[in-house]
Structures are given as structure tokens and as C-alpha cells.
Write a protein that holds these residues in place. Structure first.
Motif, PDB file in Angstrom:
ATOM      1  N   LEU A 317       0.832  -1.206   0.000  1.00  0.00           N
ATOM      2  CA  LEU A 317       0.000   0.000   0.000  1.00  0.00           C
ATOM      3  C   LEU A 317       0.864   1.253   0.000  1.00  0.00           C
ATOM      4  O   LEU A 317       1.968   1.272   0.552  1.00  0.00           O
ATOM      5  CB  LEU A 317      -0.915   0.017   1.225  1.00  0.00           C
ATOM      6  CG  LEU A 317      -2.037  -1.018   1.256  1.00  0.00           C
ATOM      7  CD1 LEU A 317      -2.695  -1.029   2.627  1.00  0.00           C
ATOM      8  CD2 LEU A 317      -3.058  -0.734   0.174  1.00  0.00           C
ATOM      9  N   ASN A 318       0.370   2.313  -0.616  1.00  0.00           N
ATOM     10  CA  ASN A 318       1.018   3.617  -0.521  1.00  0.00           C
ATOM     11  C   ASN A 318      -0.021   4.666  -0.152  1.00  0.00           C
ATOM     12  O   ASN A 318      -1.210   4.370  -0.075  1.00  0.00           O
ATOM     13  CB  ASN A 318       1.727   3.976  -1.842  1.00  0.00           C
ATOM     14  CG  ASN A 318       0.759   4.019  -3.019  1.00  0.00           C
ATOM     15  OD1 ASN A 318      -0.321   4.606  -2.933  1.00  0.00           O
ATOM     16  ND2 ASN A 318       1.156   3.409  -4.133  1.00  0.00           N
ATOM     17  N   GLU A 319       0.414   5.886   0.067  1.00  0.00           N
ATOM     18  CA  GLU A 319      -0.485   6.956   0.500  1.00  0.00           C
ATOM     19  C   GLU A 319      -0.882   7.880  -0.651  1.00  0.00           C
ATOM     20  O   GLU A 319      -1.480   8.924  -0.434  1.00  0.00           O
ATOM     21  CB  GLU A 319       0.194   7.788   1.603  1.00  0.00           C
ATOM     22  CG  GLU A 319       0.580   6.989   2.838  1.00  0.00           C
ATOM     23  CD  GLU A 319      -0.629   6.401   3.545  1.00  0.00           C
ATOM     24  OE1 GLU A 319      -1.736   6.971   3.418  1.00  0.00           O
ATOM     25  OE2 GLU A 319      -0.482   5.362   4.225  1.00  0.00           O
ATOM     26  N   LEU A 337       2.909  -7.415  -9.487  1.00  0.00           N
ATOM     27  CA  LEU A 337       1.972  -6.456  -8.895  1.00  0.00           C
ATOM     28  C   LEU A 337       2.689  -5.192  -8.478  1.00  0.00           C
ATOM     29  O   LEU A 337       3.837  -5.227  -8.022  1.00  0.00           O
ATOM     30  CB  LEU A 337       1.271  -7.080  -7.681  1.00  0.00           C
ATOM     31  CG  LEU A 337       0.447  -8.342  -7.929  1.00  0.00           C
ATOM     32  CD1 LEU A 337      -0.189  -8.812  -6.623  1.00  0.00           C
ATOM     33  CD2 LEU A 337      -0.621  -8.092  -8.982  1.00  0.00           C
ATOM     34  N   GLU A 338       2.006  -4.058  -8.617  1.00  0.00           N
ATOM     35  CA  GLU A 338       2.522  -2.765  -8.192  1.00  0.00           C
ATOM     36  C   GLU A 338       1.683  -2.249  -7.026  1.00  0.00           C
ATOM     37  O   GLU A 338       0.514  -2.604  -6.874  1.00  0.00           O
ATOM     38  CB  GLU A 338       2.482  -1.765  -9.360  1.00  0.00           C
ATOM     39  CG  GLU A 338       3.333  -2.148 -10.553  1.00  0.00           C
ATOM     40  CD  GLU A 338       4.822  -2.080 -10.251  1.00  0.00           C
ATOM     41  OE1 GLU A 338       5.194  -1.331  -9.322  1.00  0.00           O
ATOM     42  OE2 GLU A 338       5.600  -2.773 -10.943  1.00  0.00           O
ATOM     43  N   ALA A 339       2.300  -1.402  -6.214  1.00  0.00           N
ATOM     44  CA  ALA A 339       1.616  -0.862  -5.039  1.00  0.00           C
ATOM     45  C   ALA A 339       0.386  -0.051  -5.436  1.00  0.00           C
ATOM     46  O   ALA A 339       0.350   0.593  -6.484  1.00  0.00           O
ATOM     47  CB  ALA A 339       2.579  -0.003  -4.230  1.00  0.00           C
ATOM     48  N   VAL A 340      -0.621  -0.064  -4.589  1.00  0.00           N
ATOM     49  CA  VAL A 340      -1.848   0.701  -4.805  1.00  0.00           C
ATOM     50  C   VAL A 340      -2.118   1.544  -3.565  1.00  0.00           C
ATOM     51  O   VAL A 340      -1.578   1.301  -2.492  1.00  0.00           O
ATOM     52  CB  VAL A 340      -3.045  -0.226  -5.083  1.00  0.00           C
ATOM     53  CG1 VAL A 340      -2.851  -0.979  -6.383  1.00  0.00           C
ATOM     54  CG2 VAL A 340      -3.257  -1.203  -3.930  1.00  0.00           C
ATOM     55  N   SER A 341      -2.968   2.546  -3.728  1.00  0.00           N
ATOM     56  CA  SER A 341      -3.292   3.424  -2.603  1.00  0.00           C
ATOM     57  C   SER A 341      -4.514   2.910  -1.867  1.00  0.00           C
ATOM     58  O   SER A 341      -5.297   2.109  -2.388  1.00  0.00           O
ATOM     59  CB  SER A 341      -3.557   4.845  -3.102  1.00  0.00           C
ATOM     60  OG  SER A 341      -4.764   4.879  -3.849  1.00  0.00           O
ATOM     61  N   LYS A 367      -1.412  -1.618  -9.856  1.00  0.00           N
ATOM     62  CA  LYS A 367      -1.439  -0.309 -10.497  1.00  0.00           C
ATOM     63  C   LYS A 367      -0.685  -0.391 -11.822  1.00  0.00           C
ATOM     64  O   LYS A 367       0.360  -1.011 -11.909  1.00  0.00           O
ATOM     65  CB  LYS A 367      -0.749   0.699  -9.575  1.00  0.00           C
ATOM     66  CG  LYS A 367      -0.916   2.150  -9.943  1.00  0.00           C
ATOM     67  CD  LYS A 367      -2.258   2.674  -9.491  1.00  0.00           C
ATOM     68  CE  LYS A 367      -2.266   4.191  -9.481  1.00  0.00           C
ATOM     69  NZ  LYS A 367      -1.533   4.740  -8.327  1.00  0.00           N
ATOM     70  N   SER A 368      -1.216   0.236 -12.871  1.00  0.00           N
ATOM     71  CA  SER A 368      -0.500   0.290 -14.146  1.00  0.00           C
ATOM     72  C   SER A 368      -0.693   1.661 -14.768  1.00  0.00           C
ATOM     73  O   SER A 368      -1.734   2.295 -14.599  1.00  0.00           O
ATOM     74  CB  SER A 368      -0.999  -0.795 -15.106  1.00  0.00           C
ATOM     75  OG  SER A 368      -2.314  -0.509 -15.521  1.00  0.00           O
ATOM     76  N   LYS A 369       0.307   2.117 -15.482  1.00  0.00           N
ATOM     77  CA  LYS A 369       0.260   3.426 -16.118  1.00  0.00           C
ATOM     78  C   LYS A 369      -0.408   3.349 -17.490  1.00  0.00           C
ATOM     79  O   LYS A 369      -0.220   2.409 -18.242  1.00  0.00           O
ATOM     80  CB  LYS A 369       1.676   3.979 -16.297  1.00  0.00           C
ATOM     81  CG  LYS A 369       2.389   4.239 -14.982  1.00  0.00           C
ATOM     82  CD  LYS A 369       1.746   5.373 -14.204  1.00  0.00           C
ATOM     83  CE  LYS A 369       2.516   5.683 -12.935  1.00  0.00           C
ATOM     84  NZ  LYS A 369       1.889   6.784 -12.192  1.00  0.00           N
TER      85      LYS A 369
END
Length: 391
Positions: A317-319, A337-341, A367-369
Motif C-alpha cells: 500500500l502507498n499513501e 503487482l505494483e503498489a496501490v493506494s 497499479k499500471s500506467k
């Protein structure tokens, strides 16, 4: 038939080829006042579609509608299936429902279900392998089958009407009897000894080994209402995406995360002690391995609860807030997997509560760009549809 609360023991004789071996079927009340379908039957497999193997069954007395005594109970208005609380031995059983079609066409509606069993621990006082579970049997999973031999022969002779009836979908109406069955074909590995094609197996000595014992206790049978959306949203851990049964150590409350030839349990979870607590409290992005074990247990309990659910596995998780050029990916696996908020996790949970496509699925968030802004709500709904339901 049910014994109206009294103990009942019945014996069912098999066809003449196995007439010396009879199924022993008991319908009794245990000390918890639950009905128990138990006994044993010979390990005789099916020879053909018309010559079925051995089986044992129990069936209710005639069920009647309050409005019309000639009809059965109608579950079609607002109900979606049966919910059974059972205690059983890990074998495969059938629930079957009979309507007026059974009387006229020999058709009953059948739904198979697998039960669970306990792993006996060395030195444990309780030697029983029977395990409690809640089983959900949707009416949509009940398939029509012909049990009446005369009607089967009628269909075999290309009776067009009979074949069309076997394509009908059960809607839950006109239920006149409810029953449970266990047969040889679904439980071949459960027999004490494999059957032999040689004539010598008919000896009394070998026949005693060719039995399949069974135990199915029924705490209750209920109907559950139609619920298109998930009833329960469970936040879990993305690391569980690669977990299989061989990695679970219930005796030590551990999950083996990697195999090591020089270590019997590899890199695994440990009991949560003061040192582990300090490590987790120091690093907010870290999570204890014991937490992972209990999240796995929570997933398994939810899957067996009978509730419709959506399991959301979360990576780091991120903020950060969701940006204009970012979106979420819902994945069946936990790879890359990438971090999500936290706000993005909340958005997925809210969407799942209101989306029928999120019913009974398990997925990971990432998360993906993207090179352009998108409608996040629309994307989440579409991605729910691509995740394969587990039940």
C-alpha cells in the motif's frame, strides 16, 4: 424416508449379480439431535449408463404446498438454492430434488458436492476425520437426470419429448422430495480395496474389504434468497496468490513461502512473538508471516461459509491518490503487482458491493500506467467480468 425424529436402519439389496452384498444404510439422530445419513455399501462400479453401480440414499417424506396439497413447495419466488450445514468425511455426495416430473417422466434434479475432512494429528484425543462445512447448492447447478429404468429405456428409444425434458432448467418450483445420495463412481478412491475383475473376488474374504463407508450429518437445510451482488468483501494478501495446499502447515501455524532442500519447512511463517511484533511495528510496510497464515484461513472459511463473496488481495500500500493517468488492474494471479493506494482499494471494494460480476471471485489489485485518462468505475466493472468465478 425420514423417520420423524426416530432412529431408522435400512438395508438395500443390490442387483442379482451382487445380491450377496447388501448396502447398509442408517438414518439416525446423534447426540446433538442432528440427522445422520451413515452406513456402508459395496464397491461395485457402473457397467454402463443403464447399469448403475452401488449407491446409498436417503429421501424425505412427501413435501406439500400450503396452498395446494397436490403440489410441492415452491422456492422459485425469490430463492436461489439450498444452504446445508453438514459434518462429513471428505467424500462426494449428491443432493437431489424430485418434482411432479419424477412421477410422470422419472426425472429428478441432481447436484453433486464435495465435502471436507480433517487431517488427524498425532496424539490428538479426537480421532474423527469428520469436518463441519456450510455447503451452498444453487438451483442452477441441479441438472435433470432420469432415475426410472422404464423412462430411461423410453429416452434410449429416441423419445424426442423425453430428451427435450432433460434440457430443462430447474427453477425451484414444485419440490415434493429432498434427498441425499452417495455412489461408487464418485468415490472410487474411498473404498477399502479396489475391486477385481477376477471371479475370486466374490469370495467372502475379499468381499468384506470391498466396502465404502460414509457419514453425512445434517445440522440444517435452508433456502437462501437470490443475491446478485457479493454479501461479503474480504481484504486479503496478494502473497496468497501462489499458495498451494502443500505449503500450509496448520500444526505450526505456518505457510512455507519457498522450498529449501536443506530445510524441511523453508522460509515460513512463525508464531507471533515480541520480536516479530517489534519488527512489524518498526516497518509499517511490513506484515507478519502469521498474519498471512490467518488471512489464508479467513479465505477458506469464507469460501465454505455459503455466503456470496469477493476476495480482494492487496499488494503493498502507498499513501498516493489515484492520478489522472493511472488505473487499476484486477488480476487472477499475483504476478508483477505494483503498489496501490488505500483510496483505490476502497474504490474497488465499493464497486464490488454493487456489481453482480464481482460475486464469488478472488483477485489481486495492481497499479499500471496508461497514456490517457479513463473511467475507473467502468474499468473495474469490466474487469470483474473477466475474473473467473470460483464457485
Amino acid at each position: 424416508d425420514t423417520a420423524n425424529g426416530k432412529d431408522s436402519k435400512r438395508t438395500k439389496r443390490l442387483p442379482s449379480s451382487t445380491s450377496m452384498m447388501t448396502a447398509q444404510v442408517n438414518w439416525i439422530k446423534n447426540k446433538f439431535k442432528h440427522g445422520v445419513f451413515t452406513g456402508r455399501f459395496p464397491n461395485v462400479p457402473s457397467i454402463s449408463s443403464s447399469a448403475k453401480g452401488s449407491e446409498a440414499s436417503i429421501i424425505s417424506s412427501r413435501l406439500r404446498s400450503r396452498d395446494d396439497d397436490s403440489k410441492g413447495i415452491d422456492f422459485s419466488n425469490g430463492f436461489a438454492g439450498l444452504l446445508c450445514r453438514i459434518c462429513s468425511d471428505g467424500k462426494t455426495y449428491e443432493a437431489f430434488l424430485r418434482t411432479s416430473e419424477y412421477e410422470t417422466d422419472g426425472i429428478e434434479y441432481v447436484c453433486k458436492f464435495k465435502t471436507a475432512s480433517k487431517i488427524l494429528q498425532s496424539g490428538a484425543a479426537n480421532k474423527s476425520i469428520n469436518k463441519f462445512a456450510t455447503v451452498r447448492l444453487p438451483f442452477s447447478k441441479f441438472v435433470p437426470m432420469i432415475r426410472n429404468k422404464r423412462m430411461y429405456n423410453k429416452m434410449k428409444n429416441n423419445d424426442k419429448t423425453q430428451k427435450e425434458r432433460l434440457n430443462t432448467r430447474f427453477e425451484g418450483n414444485d419440490v415434493k422430495q429432498i434427498g441425499f445420495r452417495i455412489n461408487n463412481d464418485d468415490n472410487i478412491e474411498a473404498s477399502n480395496d479396489k475391486p477385481s475383475s477376477k471371479a475370486s473376488t466374490s469370495s467372502k474374504k475379499n468381499r468384506k474389504k470391498n466396502w465404502i463407508s460414509f457419514y453425512l450429518a445434517l445440522s440444517y437445510i435452508k433456502v437462501y434468497r437470490s443475491q446478485p451482488e457479493p454479501e461479503f468483501i474480504y481484504l486479503s494478501d496478494a502473497r496468497l496468490g501462489g499458495i498451494h495446499s502443500g505449503m500450509i502447515r496448520h500444526d505450526l501455524k505456518q505457510i512455507v513461502l519457498s522450498e529449501d532442500e536443506n530445510d524441511d519447512i523453508g522460509i515460513s511463517a512463525t508464531i507471533f512473538d515480541e520480536k516479530e511484533a517489534k519488527r512489524v511495528m518498526t516497518n509499517k510496510n511490513d506484515r507478519s508471516s502469521q498474519e498471512l497464515y490467518y488471512k489464508y484461513c479467513g479465505e477458506e472459511m469464507l469460501k465454505g461459509s455459503g455466503l456470496s463473496y469477493s476476495i480482494v488481495r492487496i499488494p503493498e500500500l502507498n499513501e498516493l491518490k489515484s492520478g489522472e493517468f493511472s488505473t487499476l488492474e484486477l488480476k487472477q494471479t499475483s504476478d508483477n503487482l505494483e503498489a496501490v493506494s488505500r483510496s483505490e482499494v476502497a474504490a474497488v471494494c465499493v464497486s464490488a458491493l454493487l456489481d453482480p460480476n464481482a460475486r464469488n471471485i478472488c483477485f489481486s489489485i495492481s497499479k499500471s500506467k496508461r497514456d490517457k485518462a479513463i473511467n475507473i468505475d467502468e474499468t473495474i466493472s469490466n474487469q470483474f467480468l473477466r475474473i473467473h468465478p470460483e464457485t
